[in-house]
Design a protein around this motif. Structure first.
Motif, PDB file in Angstrom:
ATOM      1  N   LEU A  23     -44.848  -2.501  27.577  1.00 11.86           N
ATOM      2  CA  LEU A  23     -43.530  -2.366  26.953  1.00 11.86           C
ATOM      3  C   LEU A  23     -42.426  -2.866  27.884  1.00 11.86           C
ATOM      4  N   THR A  24     -42.608  -2.591  29.173  1.00 10.18           N
ATOM      5  CA  THR A  24     -41.614  -3.034  30.157  1.00 10.18           C
ATOM      6  C   THR A  24     -41.649  -4.548  30.315  1.00 10.18           C
ATOM      7  N   HIS A  32     -32.400   1.795  31.734  1.00  9.70           N
ATOM      8  CA  HIS A  32     -31.554   2.773  31.044  1.00  9.70           C
ATOM      9  C   HIS A  32     -32.401   3.654  30.126  1.00  9.70           C
ATOM     10  N   THR A  33     -33.271   3.024  29.330  1.00 10.42           N
ATOM     11  CA  THR A  33     -34.121   3.766  28.405  1.00 10.42           C
ATOM     12  C   THR A  33     -35.070   4.686  29.155  1.00 10.42           C
ATOM     13  N   ASN A  34     -35.655   4.174  30.242  1.00 13.17           N
ATOM     14  CA  ASN A  34     -36.607   4.980  31.015  1.00 13.17           C
ATOM     15  C   ASN A  34     -35.927   6.197  31.645  1.00 13.17           C
ATOM     16  N   THR A  35     -34.693   5.989  32.142  1.00 12.50           N
ATOM     17  CA  THR A  35     -33.957   7.105  32.734  1.00 12.50           C
ATOM     18  C   THR A  35     -33.697   8.187  31.700  1.00 12.50           C
ATOM     19  N   LEU A 202     -46.522   9.384  30.690  1.00 13.11           N
ATOM     20  CA  LEU A 202     -47.405   8.324  31.175  1.00 13.11           C
ATOM     21  C   LEU A 202     -46.820   6.939  30.910  1.00 13.11           C
ATOM     22  N   VAL A 203     -46.082   6.784  29.827  1.00 20.03           N
ATOM     23  CA  VAL A 203     -45.358   5.529  29.587  1.00 20.03           C
ATOM     24  C   VAL A 203     -44.328   5.305  30.696  1.00 20.03           C
ATOM     25  N   ALA A 204     -43.692   6.393  31.142  1.00 18.83           N
ATOM     26  CA  ALA A 204     -42.711   6.285  32.238  1.00 18.83           C
ATOM     27  C   ALA A 204     -43.379   5.835  33.534  1.00 18.83           C
ATOM     28  N   VAL A 205     -44.605   6.288  33.790  1.00 16.39           N
ATOM     29  CA  VAL A 205     -45.350   5.837  34.971  1.00 16.39           C
ATOM     30  C   VAL A 205     -45.633   4.339  34.850  1.00 16.39           C
ATOM     31  N   GLY A 206     -45.989   3.888  33.649  1.00  7.08           N
ATOM     32  CA  GLY A 206     -46.216   2.459  33.414  1.00  7.08           C
ATOM     33  C   GLY A 206     -44.978   1.633  33.681  1.00  7.08           C
ATOM     34  N   PHE A 207     -43.811   2.169  33.324  1.00 11.79           N
ATOM     35  CA  PHE A 207     -42.549   1.486  33.612  1.00 11.79           C
ATOM     36  C   PHE A 207     -42.368   1.311  35.115  1.00 11.79           C
ATOM     37  N   ALA A 208     -42.638   2.384  35.872  1.00 11.94           N
ATOM     38  CA  ALA A 208     -42.497   2.318  37.331  1.00 11.94           C
ATOM     39  C   ALA A 208     -43.445   1.281  37.925  1.00 11.94           C
ATOM     40  N   LEU A 209     -44.667   1.222  37.394  1.00  9.07           N
ATOM     41  CA  LEU A 209     -45.645   0.249  37.884  1.00  9.07           C
ATOM     42  C   LEU A 209     -45.179  -1.175  37.610  1.00  9.07           C
ATOM     43  N   ALA A 210     -44.641  -1.402  36.417  1.00  4.81           N
ATOM     44  CA  ALA A 210     -44.188  -2.754  36.039  1.00  4.81           C
ATOM     45  C   ALA A 210     -43.027  -3.228  36.891  1.00  4.81           C
TER      46      ALA A 210
END
Length: 304
Positions: A23-24, A32-35, A202-210
């Motif tokens: 998604l990222t 902004h969305t992730n925050t 877990l989607v938020a973790v994926g954002f951090a990884l990306a």
């Protein structure tokens, strides 16, 4: 519970992390969305999962067991603090980074990752045990953690202890102790809201990884050594002690998950607040989160 059963359950969590990564990369999820999403998890969805777990556990957990869990949590943090003090100089001799390593040894991701893992693998009824670990975590972080980074203890830091997570944890304990039965409509609402926690976290973790420097994450040998100690060696050393205090297999499994959780965001956030370079901590958070997909099945299998 076989290692393959747990592995495939952990693999489902990894797929959700992958969804956040994609998604990222597809520009459908931004900073902004992730925050905003992270704030919703911390302030609403995680607390609702804690409450729903407590509400469905009424009459199933004795006060004696809850007291035992609290003692185990205190013991875990004491051992992690001692290990962090002893081993952190071997990873970095620079004073500020040594403090970060001490924090990383002690403060794991008990809520953001711990709750989804326990809920998905062991069952939502066991999340109530996690709330006790989170209560002790909060106290230790705002006393030991802040004083370590500041070089002194400050009463002002305790004000930030009052947050939705702490309030929900206290409410959950009252629900269990007083055996409060929530009305059906309220139970349905908090359960549905709590169910949002796992995929969104877990989607938020994926954002951090990306958004991470993958070379920085995967090409530091000392981080693999640290991860092996943090995710495997320490929990396995604690397992014999755990079996001395309880024979409850479900409780042992929950505690082993708590012992083997990846690093949380709080050391990074506090380090950033103090102006300390957080690149190593950020890389360690991502690496340990990904590696726990492999290490948690090992830990749960070895609990017997």
């Amino acid at each position: 519970m076989t290692i393959f059963t747990v592995f495939f359950q952990m693999l489902s969590l990894l797929i959700m992390i992958g969804a956040g990564f994609l998604l990222t990369k597809k520009k459908m999820l931004d900073e902004h969305t992730n925050t905003r999403m992270s704030r919703m998890i911390v302030n609403l969805f995680n607390p609702m999962l804690v409450l729903s777990s407590a509400a469905t556990s009424v009459g199933l957990i004795s006060l004696g067991t809850m007291g035992l869990v609290a003692l185990i949590a205190v013991g875990m943090f004491l051992i992690f603090i001692i290990v962090g003090m002893i081993l952190s100089p071997f990873f970095d001799r620079q004073p500020d980074q040594r403090k970060i390593y001490q924090m990383m040894f002690v403060f794991s991701n008990l809520g953001f990752i711990g709750i989804p893992v326990v809920s998905n693998i062991l069952g939502p009824e066991y999340v109530v045990y996690v709330t006790e670990f989170l209560l002790i975590y909060t106290i230790v972080f705002y006393t030991y953690g802040v004083s370590l980074m500041d070089g002194k203890f400050s009463l002002s830091s305790l004000k930030t202890m009052v947050n939705p997570g702490l309030i929900a944890s206290l409410a959950a304990l009252l629900i269990i102790i007083l055996e409060i039965q929530l009305p059906e409509f309220m139970l349905i609402a908090v359960t549905y809201l709590g169910n949002v926690t796992s995929p969104m976290a877990l989607v938020a973790v994926g954002f951090a990884l990306a958004n991470s420097n993958l070379k920085k994450i995967f090409c530091q040998p000392k981080l693999y050594v640290f991860s092996a100690i943090k995710l495997l060696a320490l929990p396995l050393l604690l397992l014999p002690l755990l079996k001395l205090v309880t024979e409850d297999q479900a409780l042992i499994s929950v505690c082993m998950v708590m012992f083997g959780m990846p690093i949380g965001n709080m050391p990074l956030m506090l380090g950033n607040q103090k102006g300390i370079d957080g690149s190593t901590c950020s890389a360690a958070i991502i690496l340990t989160t990904l590696l726990c997909v492999l290490t948690i099945p090992v830990l749960l299998t070895l609990t017997g």
